[in-house]
Scaffold this motif. Structure first.
Motif, mmCIF file in Angstrom:
data_model
loop_
_atom_site.group_PDB
_atom_site.id
_atom_site.type_symbol
_atom_site.label_atom_id
_atom_site.label_comp_id
_atom_site.label_asym_id
_atom_site.label_seq_id
_atom_site.Cartn_x
_atom_site.Cartn_y
_atom_site.Cartn_z
ATOM 1 N N THR A 207 0.853 -1.189 0.000
ATOM 2 C CA THR A 207 0.000 0.000 0.000
ATOM 3 C C THR A 207 0.886 1.235 0.000
ATOM 4 O O THR A 207 2.117 1.161 0.163
ATOM 5 C CB THR A 207 -0.921 0.037 1.232
ATOM 6 O OG1 THR A 207 -0.137 0.332 2.399
ATOM 7 C CG2 THR A 207 -1.637 -1.294 1.426
ATOM 8 N N THR A 209 1.391 3.316 2.170
ATOM 9 C CA THR A 209 2.038 3.633 3.456
ATOM 10 C C THR A 209 3.257 2.743 3.728
ATOM 11 O O THR A 209 3.794 2.767 4.837
ATOM 12 C CB THR A 209 1.032 3.478 4.620
ATOM 13 O OG1 THR A 209 0.638 2.099 4.718
ATOM 14 C CG2 THR A 209 -0.201 4.343 4.393
ATOM 15 N N SER A 229 7.063 -2.053 6.983
ATOM 16 C CA SER A 229 5.991 -1.752 7.926
ATOM 17 C C SER A 229 4.956 -0.876 7.227
ATOM 18 O O SER A 229 5.251 -0.192 6.246
ATOM 19 C CB SER A 229 6.539 -1.056 9.175
ATOM 20 O OG SER A 229 7.086 0.203 8.842
ATOM 21 N N PHE A 230 3.721 -0.890 7.773
ATOM 22 C CA PHE A 230 2.603 -0.157 7.185
ATOM 23 C C PHE A 230 1.819 0.540 8.294
ATOM 24 O O PHE A 230 1.956 0.207 9.479
ATOM 25 C CB PHE A 230 1.661 -1.120 6.444
ATOM 26 C CG PHE A 230 2.295 -1.887 5.327
ATOM 27 C CD1 PHE A 230 2.190 -1.458 4.017
ATOM 28 C CD2 PHE A 230 2.992 -3.070 5.585
ATOM 29 C CE1 PHE A 230 2.759 -2.182 2.977
ATOM 30 C CE2 PHE A 230 3.567 -3.804 4.558
ATOM 31 C CZ PHE A 230 3.456 -3.355 3.244
ATOM 32 N N ASP A 231 0.968 1.479 7.875
ATOM 33 C CA ASP A 231 0.036 2.057 8.843
ATOM 34 C C ASP A 231 -0.888 0.985 9.395
ATOM 35 O O ASP A 231 -1.237 0.994 10.579
ATOM 36 C CB ASP A 231 -0.793 3.163 8.171
ATOM 37 C CG ASP A 231 0.010 4.444 7.996
ATOM 38 O OD1 ASP A 231 1.160 4.493 8.489
ATOM 39 O OD2 ASP A 231 -0.502 5.383 7.361
ATOM 40 N N ASN A 232 -1.255 0.054 8.530
ATOM 41 C CA ASN A 232 -2.032 -1.102 8.956
ATOM 42 C C ASN A 232 -1.042 -2.175 9.409
ATOM 43 O O ASN A 232 -0.468 -2.889 8.593
ATOM 44 C CB ASN A 232 -2.900 -1.619 7.808
ATOM 45 C CG ASN A 232 -3.724 -2.830 8.193
ATOM 46 O OD1 ASN A 232 -3.633 -3.340 9.309
ATOM 47 N ND2 ASN A 232 -4.542 -3.302 7.255
ATOM 48 N N THR A 234 -1.203 -4.997 10.565
ATOM 49 C CA THR A 234 -1.419 -6.412 10.246
ATOM 50 C C THR A 234 -0.690 -6.819 8.972
ATOM 51 O O THR A 234 -0.532 -8.017 8.700
ATOM 52 C CB THR A 234 -2.919 -6.702 10.083
ATOM 53 O OG1 THR A 234 -3.451 -5.923 8.995
ATOM 54 C CG2 THR A 234 -3.673 -6.371 11.363
ATOM 55 N N LEU A 235 -0.233 -5.838 8.185
ATOM 56 C CA LEU A 235 0.503 -6.130 6.952
ATOM 57 C C LEU A 235 2.008 -6.214 7.183
ATOM 58 O O LEU A 235 2.755 -6.595 6.271
ATOM 59 C CB LEU A 235 0.220 -5.055 5.889
ATOM 60 C CG LEU A 235 -1.239 -4.897 5.444
ATOM 61 C CD1 LEU A 235 -1.362 -3.734 4.460
ATOM 62 C CD2 LEU A 235 -1.743 -6.184 4.813
ATOM 63 N N ASN A 236 2.476 -5.841 8.384
ATOM 64 C CA ASN A 236 3.919 -5.800 8.648
ATOM 65 C C ASN A 236 4.560 -7.167 8.467
ATOM 66 O O ASN A 236 3.969 -8.203 8.800
ATOM 67 C CB ASN A 236 4.189 -5.325 10.080
ATOM 68 C CG ASN A 236 3.873 -3.865 10.265
ATOM 69 O OD1 ASN A 236 3.461 -3.173 9.337
ATOM 70 N ND2 ASN A 236 4.040 -3.373 11.484
#
Length: 399
Positions: A207, A209, A229-232, A234-236
């Motif tokens: 994404t 982010t 890493s992401f703002d969400n 759960t995607l890390n």
């Protein structure tokens, strides 16, 4: 009856050519000993095209001196025959016997020079320990310095380097790297090839982010692993970027936390997790396991060939951790000048640890076996970067 000079010249050249061929064939370093006044050549281990033989120059010098001496010895009988059958009748410099004599004199002088060079060849020259690369996240210039202190011509990347991995590619090297803002992963198969975009934050499953924190090339699969890493949250995790078909991005391992810089060693991927370093098997079996836990956040790390973990913390101190003995050794105390370590990496050629500091034109070098600082290396004469990233040319060594 006396031979004519032209005919005898042909005979002489045939004899000389034969002796040269025989001398070269007969004097490999492993079969014929050097002259008594010379040191024997060192034993040369097998080598690959990307790993030059140690001691090769001395071996060639010994072979040359021996071959020249054999040629000169063979000319003695030829010269005696010329003196008997075709002597000079006057002092003309064009006389064949005179010219052969002058040739022998020059040859003997060359033998003396070759012997002197061979005997004076140093045995304590620095090992060929490869070029050191320093990239920055605030520019595209990559500095290159010889470990002996000679700053060389650098090269440029197509965009800024936040983190990178340099690896052997045949007889040369390639490098892959990522940048942030926006996130993008790039690959350059050889130093002179065109860079390829393997993926960016517009490609599924990423994404906008996405923020990269670490990258490593896996020689077993030929792919890149990138910690993102992401703002969400759960995607890390660590994502695999296919280097044959692109963009093909898949999640390798999810991670419950903020992933950090990564390394691959002995079938494991290692990663920074705040104050911890964790690892997981690349074959997918098992889960994340803790390697070490420290009192402050860890900035960067590397894994030595013996499994020891070398790392820098946010204070600028440098430590080495023995996972078997579960002991820490401090290689450098915390810094007070603001030039704390930004990245650290072990040179595969000599196992020395190089630490690139913030706003510092010098790399600090540590011996991971004796736990001592062994020197420093100036990598640029320009303004140093606040975000240097150190790597090594892996084709210059036998690691």
């Amino acid at each position: 009856m006396m031979f004519s000079s032209n005919c005898f010249l042909c005979l002489f050249l045939v004899v000389l050519a034969t002796q040269v061929t025989l001398a070269i064939i007969a004097v490999p370093a492993t079969e014929a000993p050097p002259p008594a006044t010379q040191a024997p050549p060192p034993l040369i281990p097998p080598s690959s095209a990307s790993c030059p033989q140690a001691g090769l120059l001395l071996e060639k010098l010994v072979n040359l001196s021996t071959a020249l001496s054999n040629i000169n010895n063979s000319l003695i009988s030829v010269f005696d025959l010329i003196d008997e059958q075709c002597p000079c009748l006057d002092a003309s410099p064009e006389c064949f016997e005179t010219r052969v004599s002058n040739f022998r004199t020059a040859l003997e002088e060359l033998i003396v020079d070759a012997d002197n060079v061979t005997l004076s060849a140093p045995t304590d020259c620095p090992d060929r320990t490869g070029a050191v690369f320093v990239a920055t996240c605030d520019g595209t210039d990559v500095a290159v310095v010889d470990p002996n202190g000679v700053i060389q011509n650098g090269f440029n990347t197509d965009t800024n380097v936040t983190g990178w991995a340099v690896y052997i590619n045949g007889d040369t090297y390639g490098f892959d790297y990522f940048r942030n803002g926006p996130f993008e992963v790039r690959c350059r198969l050889t130093p002179d090839s065109v860079e390829i975009v393997l993926g960016d934050d517009n490609d599924d499953p990423l994404t906008s982010t996405a923020v990269g924190t670490g990258i490593i090339y896996d020689p077993d699969t030929g792919n890149d692993y990138v910690a993102i890493s992401f703002d969400n949250a759960t995607l890390n995790g660590i994502y695999c970027f296919n280097r044959t078909v692109f963009p093909r991005i898949t999640l390798l391992f999810g991670f419950d936390g903020v992933p950090g810089r990564i390394e691959v060693h002995n079938g494991f991927v290692y990663m920074i997790d705040g104050q911890k370093i964790v690892r997981r098997r690349l074959d997918g079996t098992g889960g994340w396991e803790q390697v070490l836990f420290f009192s402050t956040n860890i900035k960067d790390f590397d894994v030595a060939a013996n499994g020891h973990v070398v790392f820098t913390d946010e204070s600028g101190a440098v430590y080495i951790y023995d996972p078997v003995q579960r002991t820490y050794r401090q290689l450098r105390p915390p810094t007070s000048d603001g030039r704390c370590g930004f990245t650290s990496a072990i040179n595969p050629c000599d196992s020395l640890l190089y630490v690139a500091n913030i706003n510092d034109a010098e790399l600090q070098i540590f011996n991971t076996n004796t736990f001592q600082r062994v020197g420093s290396l100036t990598y640029t004469e320009s303004t140093p970067s606040p975000c240097p990233s150190v790597a090594f040319d892996p084709t210059f060594c036998c690691a």
